[in-house]
Design a protein around this motif. Structure first.
Motif, PDB file in Angstrom:
ATOM      1  N   UNK A 163       0.815  -1.208   0.000  1.00 49.68           N
ATOM      2  CA  UNK A 163       0.000   0.000   0.000  1.00 49.68           C
ATOM      3  C   UNK A 163       0.850   1.261   0.000  1.00 49.68           C
ATOM      4  N   UNK A 164       1.903   1.267   0.841  1.00 49.55           N
ATOM      5  CA  UNK A 164       2.801   2.417   0.895  1.00 49.55           C
ATOM      6  C   UNK A 164       3.483   2.644  -0.448  1.00 49.55           C
ATOM      7  N   UNK A 165       3.970   1.541  -1.038  1.00 47.65           N
ATOM      8  CA  UNK A 165       4.667   1.657  -2.316  1.00 47.65           C
ATOM      9  C   UNK A 165       3.730   2.189  -3.400  1.00 47.65           C
ATOM     10  N   UNK A 166       2.492   1.686  -3.426  1.00 46.96           N
ATOM     11  CA  UNK A 166       1.540   2.147  -4.423  1.00 46.96           C
ATOM     12  C   UNK A 166       1.232   3.628  -4.277  1.00 46.96           C
ATOM     13  N   UNK A 167       1.047   4.073  -3.032  1.00 45.41           N
ATOM     14  CA  UNK A 167       0.761   5.487  -2.791  1.00 45.41           C
ATOM     15  C   UNK A 167       1.947   6.362  -3.182  1.00 45.41           C
ATOM     16  N   UNK A 168       3.153   5.934  -2.766  1.00 44.62           N
ATOM     17  CA  UNK A 168       4.355   6.718  -3.082  1.00 44.62           C
ATOM     18  C   UNK A 168       4.590   6.775  -4.592  1.00 44.62           C
ATOM     19  N   UNK A 169       4.405   5.626  -5.257  1.00 48.86           N
ATOM     20  CA  UNK A 169       4.615   5.603  -6.708  1.00 48.86           C
ATOM     21  C   UNK A 169       3.629   6.538  -7.399  1.00 48.86           C
ATOM     22  N   UNK A 170       2.364   6.541  -6.945  1.00 47.37           N
ATOM     23  CA  UNK A 170       1.372   7.422  -7.545  1.00 47.37           C
ATOM     24  C   UNK A 170       1.745   8.883  -7.392  1.00 47.37           C
ATOM     25  N   UNK A 171       2.327   9.233  -6.232  1.00 48.94           N
ATOM     26  CA  UNK A 171       2.695  10.628  -5.998  1.00 48.94           C
ATOM     27  C   UNK A 171       3.963  11.009  -6.755  1.00 48.94           C
ATOM     28  N   UNK A 172       4.972  10.150  -6.703  1.00 44.53           N
ATOM     29  CA  UNK A 172       6.242  10.472  -7.356  1.00 44.53           C
ATOM     30  C   UNK A 172       6.137  10.448  -8.873  1.00 44.53           C
ATOM     31  N   UNK A 173       5.265   9.569  -9.398  1.00 44.09           N
ATOM     32  CA  UNK A 173       5.160   9.451 -10.846  1.00 44.09           C
ATOM     33  C   UNK A 173       3.962  10.197 -11.413  1.00 44.09           C
ATOM     34  N   UNK A 174       3.382  11.121 -10.622  1.00 40.78           N
ATOM     35  CA  UNK A 174       2.291  11.940 -11.156  1.00 40.78           C
ATOM     36  C   UNK A 174       2.863  12.875 -12.211  1.00 40.78           C
ATOM     37  N   UNK A 175       2.282  12.848 -13.405  1.00 38.56           N
ATOM     38  CA  UNK A 175       2.834  13.634 -14.506  1.00 38.56           C
ATOM     39  C   UNK A 175       4.115  13.008 -15.008  1.00 38.56           C
ATOM     40  N   UNK A 176       4.924  13.790 -15.713  1.00 39.05           N
ATOM     41  CA  UNK A 176       6.211  13.289 -16.194  1.00 39.05           C
ATOM     42  C   UNK A 176       7.150  13.102 -15.013  1.00 39.05           C
ATOM     43  N   UNK A 177       8.112  12.196 -15.161  1.00 42.81           N
ATOM     44  CA  UNK A 177       9.006  11.878 -14.060  1.00 42.81           C
ATOM     45  C   UNK A 177      10.450  11.977 -14.504  1.00 42.81           C
ATOM     46  N   UNK A 178      11.299  12.326 -13.539  1.00 42.07           N
ATOM     47  CA  UNK A 178      12.725  12.442 -13.811  1.00 42.07           C
ATOM     48  C   UNK A 178      13.513  11.388 -13.069  1.00 42.07           C
ATOM     49  N   UNK A 179      14.840  11.554 -13.072  1.00 42.68           N
ATOM     50  CA  UNK A 179      15.709  10.566 -12.441  1.00 42.68           C
ATOM     51  C   UNK A 179      15.466  10.475 -10.945  1.00 42.68           C
ATOM     52  N   UNK A 180      15.168  11.611 -10.308  1.00 39.37           N
ATOM     53  CA  UNK A 180      14.947  11.588  -8.867  1.00 39.37           C
ATOM     54  C   UNK A 180      13.809  10.642  -8.506  1.00 39.37           C
ATOM     55  N   UNK A 181      12.707  10.743  -9.246  1.00 36.49           N
ATOM     56  CA  UNK A 181      11.555   9.891  -8.950  1.00 36.49           C
ATOM     57  C   UNK A 181      11.876   8.424  -9.220  1.00 36.49           C
ATOM     58  N   UNK A 182      12.575   8.167 -10.329  1.00 36.94           N
ATOM     59  CA  UNK A 182      12.892   6.783 -10.699  1.00 36.94           C
ATOM     60  C   UNK A 182      13.776   6.137  -9.636  1.00 36.94           C
ATOM     61  N   UNK A 183      14.847   6.832  -9.239  1.00 32.86           N
ATOM     62  CA  UNK A 183      15.774   6.253  -8.272  1.00 32.86           C
ATOM     63  C   UNK A 183      15.137   6.103  -6.897  1.00 32.86           C
ATOM     64  N   UNK A 184      14.247   7.027  -6.544  1.00 26.89           N
ATOM     65  CA  UNK A 184      13.618   6.968  -5.218  1.00 26.89           C
ATOM     66  C   UNK A 184      12.699   5.765  -5.091  1.00 26.89           C
TER      67      UNK A 184
END
Length: 446
Positions: free
Chosen positions: A129-150
């Motif tokens: 659940x945590x991973x799904x929520x975090x992924x939804x927030x970090x990958x909202x819209x276009x994503x960069x290296x920071x989001x991918x590595x996190x």
């Protein structure tokens, strides 16, 4: 097979019994003796497949010896790397004697396997659940290296854990690892809980650092806006708010961006979010938007609320804060503007003259006083605007002093126009009006 045709099967049982006794007499289980014992049991199994009957007496004896072997499972479990041998030899699941380590694994001292498994799967569900929520927030819209590595590392760990929990090969891999670490099989269930806890800690760490990630996205959005990259700025501000809905700076910046893009409904929405969080600048910009939409009473209420916030912050600050004075100037200027427009609207509606503009004049004079302070001049971006508005107030009062204010309006706003630093369209209109008034009065213009 007949009960005793040359004693072949009985001989195998004798060998099996002797191997069990030798192993029981050993201080420690030598791998060679354990393998010999298991090989003997393999031969008995093959003999059972060849012969149609071995007799009840031999079967009863075999059952008794098998029970004896199972009772020694705890001592035998540490003698071999059981998963590795099963993998290399292609052992069938029905050959239970090659799975003695799993028998021990299911018998923890307190018989609490169910508790370890329940806690592990419960925490694993929370991790998903945590991973799904975090992924939804970090990958909202276009994503960069920071989001991918996190998100990439915890995602990989969750997938690996899913494989280890839900597949036989994954469980075997865990068992091999625990065996190499000399973890007793009876503690395997508890040991499997450790990586789940570690992963939970990592995800929780990312969760609590969302405000820092949010502020970084807000900074990136501000830089993009300065470069004129409007779409990139919008994406970064929205992501900052997705990561931290309480990021008032991002909400204010997004409102400011939408106002520049003439999307006034969206601008008001995000200004309102920032204003509810106590951002005085947001009250100022909201008030200005309401003035433009001829909603003067609403504007006055908002601007007064913003002034109350600034004055409260001033009481808590010993030194003069240029940023606070910059906001205070804008609030007073817009409050004078709103009261001027409210008076004009009331006069037109009720055919009344003259209207008392004392309050509007006072607000504008205080604003001009702030802007004229030598120490604060550099922090005031549009000092001419207050002079333009005061000129209108004085003209409505038919005061001859209005001409001097029109001159100040013309000079100060003109400097901003020359520097291409005008953002509020009304200032250009005021500059044109000042030029017209000065020309009619016979004033020389540069």
């Amino acid at each position: 097979m007949k009960d005793n045709p040359s004693g072949a099967f009985r001989a195998l049982l004798d060998e099996y019994e002797s191997a069990l006794q030798r192993r029981q007499n050993e201080a420690e289980s030598a791998p060679e003796s354990v393998l010999g014992l298991l090989r003997t049991r393999d031969e008995i199994d093959r003999a059972l497949e060849r012969e149609r009957t071995v007799g009840k007496e031999n079967l009863d004896r075999l059952l008794a010896l098998d029970r004896h072997l199972q009772e020694q499972a705890g001592a035998l479990a540490q003698a071999l790397d059981w998963p590795a041998y099963r993998h290399s030899l292609g052992v069938s699941p029905k050959s239970w004697w090659w799975h003695l380590d799993t028998l021990v694994e299911s018998e923890t001292p307190e018989k609490l396997v169910w508790l370890w498994q329940g806690a592990r799967f419960g925490l694993w569900t929370i991790n998903l659940g945590l991973l799904g929520t975090l992924a939804g927030r970090f990958f909202s819209g276009a994503s960069g290296l920071m989001e991918v590595f996190t998100i990439a590392l915890p995602s990989l760990l969750v997938l690996m854990q899913a494989n280890n929990e839900l597949t036989a090969s994954g469980r075997e891999g865990f068992n091999r690892l625990f065996n190499r670490l000399n973890i007793p099989p009876r503690w395997y269930e508890a040991a499997r809980f450790v990586p789940t806890v570690v992963l939970f800690g990592g995800l929780l760490g990312i969760w609590f650092t969302q405000p820092q990630f949010s502020e970084e996205m807000n900074r990136q959005g501000s830089k993009a806006e300065e470069r004129g990259q409007w779409a990139r700025a919008e994406r970064d501000f929205l992501k900052a708010l997705a990561l931290n809905g309480a990021n008032l700076n991002a909400a204010y910046n997004l409102g400011n961006l939408y106002e520049e893009l003439q999307n006034f409904d969206s601008a008001k929405k995000y200004y309102m979010i920032a204003a509810k969080g106590g951002v005085a600048d947001a009250y100022n910009n909201l008030g200005r938007l309401y003035i433009r939409q001829n909603q003067y009473s609403e504007a006055i209420l908002l601007l007064n609320d913003g002034l109350a916030i600034v004055e409260n912050q001033e009481r808590q600050t010993e030194d003069v804060d240029p940023e606070l004075n910059k906001v205070k100037y804008s609030l007073l200027k817009n409050l004078g503007w709103a009261k001027l427009r409210q008076g004009e609207s009331f006069s037109r509606a009720n055919q009344l003259k003259p209207i008392d503009y004392t309050d509007a004049k006072f607000q504008l004079q205080v604003a001009i006083g702030i802007a004229s302070d030598p120490e604060l001049k550099s922090s005031i971006l549009n000092p001419g605007a207050a002079h333009c508005l005061l000129a209108m107030v004085l003209e409505a009062e038919q005061s001859p002093e209005s001409l001097d204010q029109w001159r100040q309006c013309y000079d100060l706003v003109g400097q901003r126009l020359g520097a291409r630093d005008i953002r509020n369209p009304e200032e250009e209109a005021w500059f044109a009006l000042a030029k017209q008034k000065l020309t009619l009065a016979g004033e020389s213009l540069p």
